[in-house]
Design a protein around this motif. Structure first.
Motif, short mmCIF file in Angstrom:
data_model
loop_
_atom_site.label_atom_id
_atom_site.label_comp_id
_atom_site.label_asym_id
_atom_site.label_seq_id
_atom_site.Cartn_x
_atom_site.Cartn_y
_atom_site.Cartn_z
N ASP A 166 0.83 -1.21 0.00
CA ASP A 166 0.00 0.00 0.00
C ASP A 166 0.86 1.27 0.00
O ASP A 166 0.53 2.26 0.63
CB ASP A 166 -0.96 0.01 1.20
CG ASP A 166 -0.23 -0.09 2.54
OD1 ASP A 166 1.00 -0.31 2.54
OD2 ASP A 166 -0.90 0.08 3.58
N SER A 200 1.51 3.53 -2.29
CA SER A 200 0.95 4.74 -2.89
C SER A 200 0.11 5.52 -1.88
O SER A 200 0.10 6.76 -1.87
CB SER A 200 0.11 4.40 -4.12
OG SER A 200 -0.95 3.52 -3.77
N LYS A 201 -0.59 4.78 -1.02
CA LYS A 201 -1.40 5.43 0.02
C LYS A 201 -0.52 6.02 1.10
O LYS A 201 -0.71 7.15 1.55
CB LYS A 201 -2.38 4.41 0.62
CG LYS A 201 -3.24 4.95 1.73
CD LYS A 201 -4.15 3.86 2.30
CE LYS A 201 -4.98 4.38 3.46
NZ LYS A 201 -5.84 3.32 4.05
N ARG A 202 0.47 5.25 1.56
CA ARG A 202 1.34 5.72 2.63
C ARG A 202 2.20 6.92 2.20
O ARG A 202 2.46 7.83 2.99
CB ARG A 202 2.25 4.58 3.10
CG ARG A 202 1.54 3.46 3.84
CD ARG A 202 2.49 2.33 4.20
NE ARG A 202 1.85 1.22 4.87
CZ ARG A 202 1.78 1.08 6.19
NH1 ARG A 202 2.31 2.00 6.98
NH2 ARG A 202 1.18 0.03 6.73
N LYS A 249 1.61 9.42 0.46
CA LYS A 249 0.93 10.71 0.54
C LYS A 249 1.05 11.34 1.93
O LYS A 249 0.99 12.56 2.07
CB LYS A 249 -0.55 10.55 0.18
CG LYS A 249 -0.80 10.11 -1.25
CD LYS A 249 -2.27 9.84 -1.51
CE LYS A 249 -2.51 9.32 -2.92
NZ LYS A 249 -3.94 9.00 -3.16
#
Length: 660
Positions: A490, A492-494, A496
């Protein structure tokens, strides 16, 4: 003119409290009765009466509340309010410690958070199948509870983990080793910050005199949430500075942290010449909503001595909906919100759902996702407590304090080939050095598995400590490849979140100041996210909801075993805190209160404790159904639904952890 305008906006109860000449006073402010407005008006009143704004210190429990109060006083008074201070207890104390560090002989120290504490306890307790000691997190809870409530180890164990009382001697040894480890590494945990200041205020006349010179008045928000240690911080100011304490005993819901709502009930015995004022005019809710919350308090054996009166004339009878199970309950809540938004054009952000815990929210979150309802959850992970962000901060922490062995261990284990044992040995070497360059020299010569560009990055960061934002950008660049590999599922989420950390850092020049502030009070992702879509439903835990309110509030899970929670059965104090938790939830609603429950069990037997006090088995036993519009969904039986067949002693404060 400003003063006259300010006072004209207050009701008679508020005005009497705000303009009192009494040095010390307690304001009992019911939910929605203008507590914050009263504190703001008191601060402004003192300033207009001639007290320098810089001599007024406001103490709150959240950064958000502190910022709001200062901003609103500045809006009232303009330049005259310049220098007004508002902070949490921890940030107030850390500022004193930093300011007086040389006089107190503290030297350089690093503030560690709970995760750091747990890691140290994990190392100290050891492993092994035959190890009967409590888990590291439990040891941390016991230690912190003992210090905040100023009780000894035996009392803390009895309250937190009574089954471990037989291991008390071994636990005491771990506690001693923990304190030695902190001293060696120049660590201060959360509790040390308060203990150090409280001790100095009690024992050093010169330190107390110095603090009083800069603080003529203390305005304390949320007095019901203070614990014995926090009261020990305030006590030395009695007779030397003004104490204006505002709170609501019916909203004391942090007993698990050591909060003692008796600090309100015993205020007159603590401060015999204090005046007590009461605010009961509610500006938030309708009277029909208040009738439910008033009824709840009146069922208690504790005398809360208040009955809220609505100032609004709107009529809005609360609803009560009964369901077969929590799946149907969650589905109906999501459908009701969806219909209100799409049929009645009610904004998403006019709805709030209040749950007991993140776990209790799981079915509602699933229902929201299924219905494509935009929402934010408040009460979940804090931004700077998430694993990937703590990895980043570990690099920044060793730059600020090269003796921070806990940060070194986390940072070093990011790299392939360096495990816990190896990292621990390297970290021990680092504690021998006084400068980061010396550490980097050792890493270059002795740690081949740490890439050279990473070591060079540490050297570069040592030159950027006065530029927080640049430090974070540079550290992220160094760590990105390694963190992407670690969190590939994950990433791409982290990823940010690092931009959010950068946003926070923009407010601070020095890296150490940035790290310290957000370690002291971690900030939630919801608080810092800059989103273009503010029209979202709020799903929040009740413990995170204080200070929040909304037009339409849903309080689900009002079932047997939930209010009070089954684990509190038979414990009078725990059950009464559960009552206050529900009271907080009920008093968040402005226009509509919607209660829901699931399962057909509708009542539970009450008990009596060892002292003969009535202990409620279910808060809605004997609930008067005429207070709500009741609706049964599906196959729930209406039989018996909602109705059942029919000290003033002040303890001596001790700041050192008593291991007896």
């Amino acid at each position: 003119m400003k003063q006259d305008q300010l006072l004209s906006e207050l009701n008679a109860q508020q005005r009497e409290a705000v303009t009192t000449d009494q040095a010390h006073c307690l304001v009992l402010a019911g939910a929605g009765c203008g507590k914050t407005k009263t504190i703001i008006a008191r601060a402004a009143y003192l300033i207009t009466q001639g007290m320098p704004a810089s001599h007024v210190q406001i103490l709150t429990f959240t950064r958000r509340a502190a910022s709001e109060i200062v901003t609103r006083v500045e809006q009232q008074l303009g330049e005259a309010a310049h220098g007004l201070r508002a902070s949490t207890f921890h940030t107030f104390c850390i500022a004193l410690l930093r300011k007086h560090s040389k006089a107190l002989g503290l030297g350089q120290f690093t503030v560690i958070d709970r995760d750091d504490q747990v890691m140290i306890f994990r190392l100290l307790r050891g492993k092994g199948k035959n190890n009967t000691l409590p888990k590291a997190a439990q040891l941390c809870d016991i230690y912190s509870f003992a210090r905040n409530t100023c009780c000894n180890l035996s009392e803390a164990l009895e309250k937190i983990l009574p089954e471990a009382i037989g291991d008390k001697e071994n636990i005491a040894e771990v506690m001693k080793a923990y304190e030695q480890r902190k001293r060696r590494s120049q660590f201060f945990d959360y509790d040390d910050i308060l203990v150090a200041v409280a001790t100095q205020l009690q024992q050093s006349t010169s330190f107390l005199t110095s603090v009083v010179k800069q603080h003529q008045a203390f305005l304390v928000d949320e007095m019901q949430d203070t614990n014995p240690l926090q009261w020990a911080l305030l006590e030395p100011f009695i007779g030397r500075a003004q104490l204006f304490c505002v709170g609501d005993d019916a909203q004391s819901i942090y007993g698990f942290r050591g909060a003692d709502f008796e600090n309100i009930h015993r205020f007159k015995s603590y401060v015999p010449d204090a005046m007590v004022y009461k605010l009961e005019n509610n500006y938030r809710s309708t009277q029909q909503i208040l009738d439910v919350s008033n009824w709840l308090l009146k069922q208690s054996e504790i005398n809360y001595n208040k009955s809220l009166i609505a100032t609004r004339h709107k009529q809005s009878k609360p609803q009560f909906h009964l369901f077969m199970n929590e799946f149907e309950e969650a589905t109906w809540i999501s459908q009701d919100i969806y219909a209100r938004h799409h049929t009645h054009h009610t904004a998403w952000n006019e709805h709030m759902v209040l749950v007991r815990s993140a776990y209790a929210a799981r079915h509602i979150e699933r229902a929201f996702i299924a219905m494509s309802i935009p929402y934010q959850f408040i009460g979940g992970a804090k931004l700077l407590e998430s694993a990937h962000v703590k990895d980043l901060l570990s690099m920044l922490r060793v730059v600020v304090n090269c003796k921070d062995d806990i940060a070194w261990m986390r940072f070093l284990t990011l790299w392939n080939g360096i495990g816990d044992v190896g990292a621990s040995k390297i970290a021990m070497h680092m504690s021998e050095y006084n400068h980061l360059n010396q550490c980097c020299d050792y890493l270059t010569s002795c740690v081949s598995k740490l890439p050279s560009h990473v070591i060079e990055g540490l050297r570069q960061l040592s030159q950027l400590t006065h530029y927080s934002e640049k430090s974070i950008v540079h550290a992220v660049a160094i760590l990105t490849d390694q963190l992407e590999e670690k969190y590939q599922q994950d990433w791409s989420k982290r990823q940010k979140d690092f931009y959010l950390v950068q946003q926070l850092a923009m407010k601070h020049h020095h890296l150490a100041q940035f790290l310290e502030e957000y370690v002291l009070e971690p900030i939630s992702i919801a608080d810092v996210k800059q989103t273009t879509n503010d029209d979202i439903v709020t799903l929040t835990t009740i413990h995170s909801a204080k200070g929040l309110e909304e037009n339409v509030c849903y309080v689900p899970h009002l079932s047997v075993g939930f209010y009070p929670h089954a684990r509190t059965q038979g414990d009078f104090d725990a059950v009464e805190e559960e009552r206050r938790v529900l009271y907080v939830a009920l008093t968040r609603a402005r226009n509509e209160l919607i209660l829901t429950k699931h399962e057909s069990v509708s009542w539970s037997y009450d008990l009596k404790d060892e002292q003969g006090r009535h202990v409620s088995g279910y808060f809605l036993n004997d609930f008067p159904t005429d207070l709500v519009d009741l609706q049964i969904h599906r196959r729930v039986s209406i039989d018996n639904t909602l109705t059942k067949a029919s000290s003033n002693h002040v303890k001596k404060i001790s700041f050192d952890l008593d291991l007896d």
